[in-house]
Design a protein around this motif. Sequence first.
Motif, PDB file in Angstrom:
ATOM      1  N   ASN A  30       5.108   5.026   7.668  1.00  0.00           N
ATOM      2  CA  ASN A  30       5.899   3.805   7.768  1.00  0.00           C
ATOM      3  C   ASN A  30       6.604   3.731   9.116  1.00  0.00           C
ATOM      4  O   ASN A  30       6.634   2.683   9.766  1.00  0.00           O
ATOM      5  CB  ASN A  30       6.917   3.766   6.630  1.00  0.00           C
ATOM      6  N   GLU A  31       7.143   4.856   9.546  1.00  0.00           N
ATOM      7  CA  GLU A  31       7.826   4.898  10.842  1.00  0.00           C
ATOM      8  C   GLU A  31       6.853   4.603  11.989  1.00  0.00           C
ATOM      9  O   GLU A  31       7.154   3.839  12.907  1.00  0.00           O
ATOM     10  CB  GLU A  31       8.468   6.271  11.041  1.00  0.00           C
ATOM     11  N   THR A  32       5.668   5.195  11.921  1.00  0.00           N
ATOM     12  CA  THR A  32       4.682   5.001  12.979  1.00  0.00           C
ATOM     13  C   THR A  32       4.226   3.554  13.065  1.00  0.00           C
ATOM     14  O   THR A  32       4.109   2.982  14.154  1.00  0.00           O
ATOM     15  CB  THR A  32       3.472   5.913  12.750  1.00  0.00           C
ATOM     16  N   ARG A  90       0.835  -1.192   0.000  1.00  0.00           N
ATOM     17  CA  ARG A  90       0.000   0.000   0.000  1.00  0.00           C
ATOM     18  C   ARG A  90       0.876   1.250   0.000  1.00  0.00           C
ATOM     19  O   ARG A  90       1.931   1.278   0.636  1.00  0.00           O
ATOM     20  CB  ARG A  90      -0.893   0.014   1.244  1.00  0.00           C
ATOM     21  N   PRO A  91       0.451   2.288  -0.701  1.00  0.00           N
ATOM     22  CA  PRO A  91       1.227   3.536  -0.670  1.00  0.00           C
ATOM     23  C   PRO A  91       1.176   4.151   0.725  1.00  0.00           C
ATOM     24  O   PRO A  91       0.097   4.345   1.290  1.00  0.00           O
ATOM     25  CB  PRO A  91       0.522   4.422  -1.706  1.00  0.00           C
ATOM     26  N   ILE A  92       2.327   4.431   1.268  1.00  0.00           N
ATOM     27  CA  ILE A  92       2.388   4.946   2.630  1.00  0.00           C
ATOM     28  C   ILE A  92       3.539   5.935   2.731  1.00  0.00           C
ATOM     29  O   ILE A  92       4.589   5.760   2.101  1.00  0.00           O
ATOM     30  CB  ILE A  92       2.568   3.788   3.639  1.00  0.00           C
ATOM     31  N   GLY A 120      12.890   0.044   2.436  1.00  0.00           N
ATOM     32  CA  GLY A 120      11.984  -0.245   1.338  1.00  0.00           C
ATOM     33  C   GLY A 120      12.506  -1.271   0.342  1.00  0.00           C
ATOM     34  O   GLY A 120      13.636  -1.774   0.449  1.00  0.00           O
ATOM     35  N   ARG A 121      11.663  -1.575  -0.629  1.00  0.00           N
ATOM     36  CA  ARG A 121      11.986  -2.538  -1.688  1.00  0.00           C
ATOM     37  C   ARG A 121      11.612  -1.942  -3.049  1.00  0.00           C
ATOM     38  O   ARG A 121      10.748  -1.082  -3.156  1.00  0.00           O
ATOM     39  CB  ARG A 121      11.226  -3.851  -1.483  1.00  0.00           C
ATOM     40  N   GLU A 122      12.280  -2.440  -4.062  1.00  0.00           N
ATOM     41  CA  GLU A 122      12.017  -2.008  -5.428  1.00  0.00           C
ATOM     42  C   GLU A 122      12.195  -3.197  -6.359  1.00  0.00           C
ATOM     43  O   GLU A 122      13.256  -3.840  -6.356  1.00  0.00           O
ATOM     44  CB  GLU A 122      12.963  -0.875  -5.831  1.00  0.00           C
ATOM     45  N   ASP A 123      11.145  -3.526  -7.118  1.00  0.00           N
ATOM     46  CA  ASP A 123      11.154  -4.681  -8.018  1.00  0.00           C
ATOM     47  C   ASP A 123      11.454  -5.977  -7.252  1.00  0.00           C
ATOM     48  O   ASP A 123      12.166  -6.859  -7.735  1.00  0.00           O
ATOM     49  CB  ASP A 123      12.184  -4.493  -9.136  1.00  0.00           C
ATOM     50  N   GLY A 124      10.908  -6.063  -6.047  1.00  0.00           N
ATOM     51  CA  GLY A 124      11.085  -7.269  -5.249  1.00  0.00           C
ATOM     52  C   GLY A 124      12.427  -7.398  -4.577  1.00  0.00           C
ATOM     53  O   GLY A 124      12.700  -8.408  -3.907  1.00  0.00           O
TER      54      GLY A 124
END
Length: 234
Positions: free
Chosen positions: A85-87, A78-80, A124-128
Motif C-alpha cells: 500500500n505504501e509503495t 484487493r488484498p494488499i 484504510g476503510r472498514e464497512d465503507g
Amino acid sequence: MYCEGSGQAINKEKSSIFFGRNCPDSVKDRVKNRLGIHNETFHDSYLGMPTKVGNSPTSTFKFLTDRAWQNVHGWSDRPISRAGNETLLKSITQAIPTFVSSCFRLAVATCEKFRQIVSDQWWGREDGKKKMHWRSWAWLSTPKSLGGMGFLDMALFNQALLGKQGWRLLTEHDSLCAHVLKCRYFPNSNFWNAVVPRTASATWRGIIHGRDLLKRGVQWGIGDGRQMSILSDQ
C-alpha cells in the motif's frame, strides 16, 4: 526553423500557433508570416497539461485529484500488504501530479485533496467507513530518517519543482525559455528583482512562487560589487 537542442527541422505544416484574445490581427499576421506557420488553433490541453489556467485553478486541476481518487479506488478492494500500500501510494498516486507541478502552482484545495486521498487510503476503510487516523499528516509527511513515513507534502513538493524551474532560468541563460521570460517579465532587471504584473501567466506566477524558496538558500559572491545594490540586495 530548428528545434533547439535536437538539430532537427520543425515541420511547419504540422505546427500551429495561438494568440491571446487581445492580440490584434495585424500582429498575428506578422508573426505567422515571420515564423512561416499559418495554422492558428487553440487546444485545451498539451502533453496532458492545460494550456490555460483560468480564475479558478482548483477547477482547472480537478482532473488530477479525480485521477488520484480513481487510482486508489481501483485497487482498494484487493488484498494488499501494508508495504505494498505504501509503495503504490508513493510511486503511483503521488506521482500523478509531478509533471503539472513542475509547471504550475497547484491550488491549496488541490494539495489538500491529495493529502486527504493518501491519508484515507493509508489508514484504510472498514464497512465503507474511514478508519481512525492514529497519527497526524505532519508525521506521515516527515522523512523516514526523522521517524516519519516519508509521504510527499504536495504543497512543498510543488514549490520545490517550481524552484527548480527558477534555478534553470538562472543557470541556463541561453535557453529559449529564459529569453522569452526575460523579454516578457524582466527586460531591464534580473530574475531576483522581477515582479508579477496583473497580466502574468500562471507559469510565471508559479516560477515566482518557486523563487521564494530559492531565496532561502541561495548565496552569491559579491566579487567586484558592480552588480550589487547596497540599498535593495540582502
